[in-house]
Design a protein around this motif. Structure first.
Motif, short mmCIF file in Angstrom:
data_model
loop_
_atom_site.label_atom_id
_atom_site.label_comp_id
_atom_site.label_asym_id
_atom_site.label_seq_id
_atom_site.Cartn_x
_atom_site.Cartn_y
_atom_site.Cartn_z
N GLY A 134 0.80 -1.15 -0.04
CA GLY A 134 -0.02 0.17 0.06
C GLY A 134 0.95 1.17 0.18
N PRO A 135 1.84 1.45 1.01
CA PRO A 135 2.80 2.53 1.02
C PRO A 135 3.49 2.80 -0.47
CG PRO A 135 2.95 1.44 2.89
CD PRO A 135 2.08 0.73 2.23
N ASP A 136 3.85 1.64 -1.14
CA ASP A 136 4.35 1.99 -2.43
C ASP A 136 3.43 2.44 -3.37
OD1 ASP A 136 6.76 0.40 -1.82
OD2 ASP A 136 6.12 -1.38 -2.39
N VAL A 137 2.16 1.98 -3.28
CA VAL A 137 1.38 2.73 -4.19
C VAL A 137 1.15 4.06 -3.83
CG1 VAL A 137 -1.03 2.31 -5.02
CG2 VAL A 137 0.14 0.25 -4.56
N LYS A 138 0.75 4.44 -2.85
CA LYS A 138 0.62 5.69 -2.19
C LYS A 138 1.75 6.81 -2.69
CE LYS A 138 -2.84 5.32 1.36
NZ LYS A 138 -2.82 4.28 2.11
N SER A 139 2.87 6.20 -2.33
CA SER A 139 3.97 7.19 -2.38
C SER A 139 4.47 7.36 -4.09
CB SER A 139 5.23 6.71 -1.67
OG SER A 139 5.73 5.48 -2.24
N GLY A 140 4.01 6.18 -4.82
CA GLY A 140 4.39 6.19 -6.38
C GLY A 140 5.48 5.36 -6.52
N ASN A 141 6.32 4.87 -5.39
CA ASN A 141 7.64 4.02 -5.56
C ASN A 141 7.20 2.68 -6.31
OD1 ASN A 141 9.26 5.53 -4.02
ND2 ASN A 141 9.02 4.48 -2.02
N TYR A 142 6.04 2.39 -6.50
CA TYR A 142 5.89 0.96 -7.34
C TYR A 142 6.22 1.00 -8.61
CZ TYR A 142 1.66 3.14 -9.35
OH TYR A 142 0.53 4.15 -10.28
N LYS A 143 6.20 2.36 -9.21
CA LYS A 143 6.81 2.46 -10.64
C LYS A 143 8.10 1.84 -10.65
CE LYS A 143 3.41 5.99 -11.80
NZ LYS A 143 3.05 7.30 -12.11
N GLU A 144 8.88 2.58 -9.83
CA GLU A 144 10.30 2.19 -9.81
C GLU A 144 10.49 0.57 -9.44
OE1 GLU A 144 12.32 4.44 -11.05
OE2 GLU A 144 13.89 3.10 -10.74
N LYS A 145 9.68 0.10 -8.58
CA LYS A 145 9.67 -1.34 -8.39
C LYS A 145 9.24 -2.25 -9.21
CE LYS A 145 9.75 -1.34 -3.20
NZ LYS A 145 9.06 -1.73 -1.83
N LEU A 146 8.54 -1.88 -10.04
CA LEU A 146 7.88 -2.36 -11.26
C LEU A 146 8.95 -2.66 -12.50
CD1 LEU A 146 4.09 -1.67 -11.57
CD2 LEU A 146 5.07 -3.93 -10.87
#
Ligand SMILES: Cc1cc2nc3c(=O)[nH]c(=O)nc-3n(C[C@H](O)[C@H](O)[C@H](O)COP(=O)(O)O)c2cc1C
Length: 157
Positions: A134-146
């Motif tokens: 959830g925090p990855d999604v909220k912060s936008g970090n998920y884009k980098e992780k993906l």
């Protein structure tokens, strides 16, 4: 190289992740939908029960034929440390038509054995997996992780 991203989302996080993955891979996308809603506290409880018991539930017809793709990336929210019931239903029905697979999930904290369960349902080891919080999604970090996940998929296809 043809890639299909298939996902289910109750609250929108898995959808966000799936849409970003579609953009990074230049893939097609398909959302698994259901005839029956699962909103509110009762929907939450039912979702947890279905995931724990391994229930297969009715889902709406889908459009894309997975057998016409080189790889299908399948995304699920984590429910009760397990795969969500609509994604279980999809995989159970579509199993024989799947090419190579990759798995991803949206979760609060931990995926449990979900990727192992998905491997069992598809009969295929994934070329890559990714768990997004959830925090990855909220912060936008998920884009980098993906990006790492998308690179692993690209190099496998
Ligand atoms: C019934 C239910 C059970 C859940 N169980 C877990 C769990 O065991 N572990 C976890 O990390 N998150 C759990 N979650 C949180 C979701 O996996 C998380 O909020 C996810 O981002 C939701 O994805 P969505 O917005 O695409 O529906 C649960 C959510 C629901 C509705």
């Amino acid at each position: 190289m043809k890639i299909l991203v298939v996902y289910y989302s109750r609250n929108g996080s898995t959808r966000k992740v799936a849409e970003e993955l579609k953009a990074q891979l230049g893939a097609d996308i398909e959302e698994i939908t259901e005839p029956k809603g699962r909103g509110g506290p009762l929907g939450w409880i039912r979702s947890g029960k279905e995931a724990s018991s391994g229930a297969v539930v009715p889902i709406n017809p889908w459009k894309a034929d997975p057998s016409t793709y080189d790889l299908v990336a399948i995304g699920t929210p984590i429910w009760a440390w397990n795969i969500s019931s609509p994604v279980r239903s999809y995989l159970t029905t579509i199993k024989s038509k799947l090419p190579r697979v990759a798995f991803f999930c949206a979760m609060d904290a931990k995926p449990g054995d979900t990727f192992k369960v998905m491997e069992g349902l598809t009969g295929k080891p994934p070329v890559a997996t990714a768990g997004i919080t959830g925090p990855d999604v909220k912060s936008g970090n998920y884009k980098e992780k993906l990006k790492t996940f998308a690179e692993a998929i690209k190099s496998a296809t």
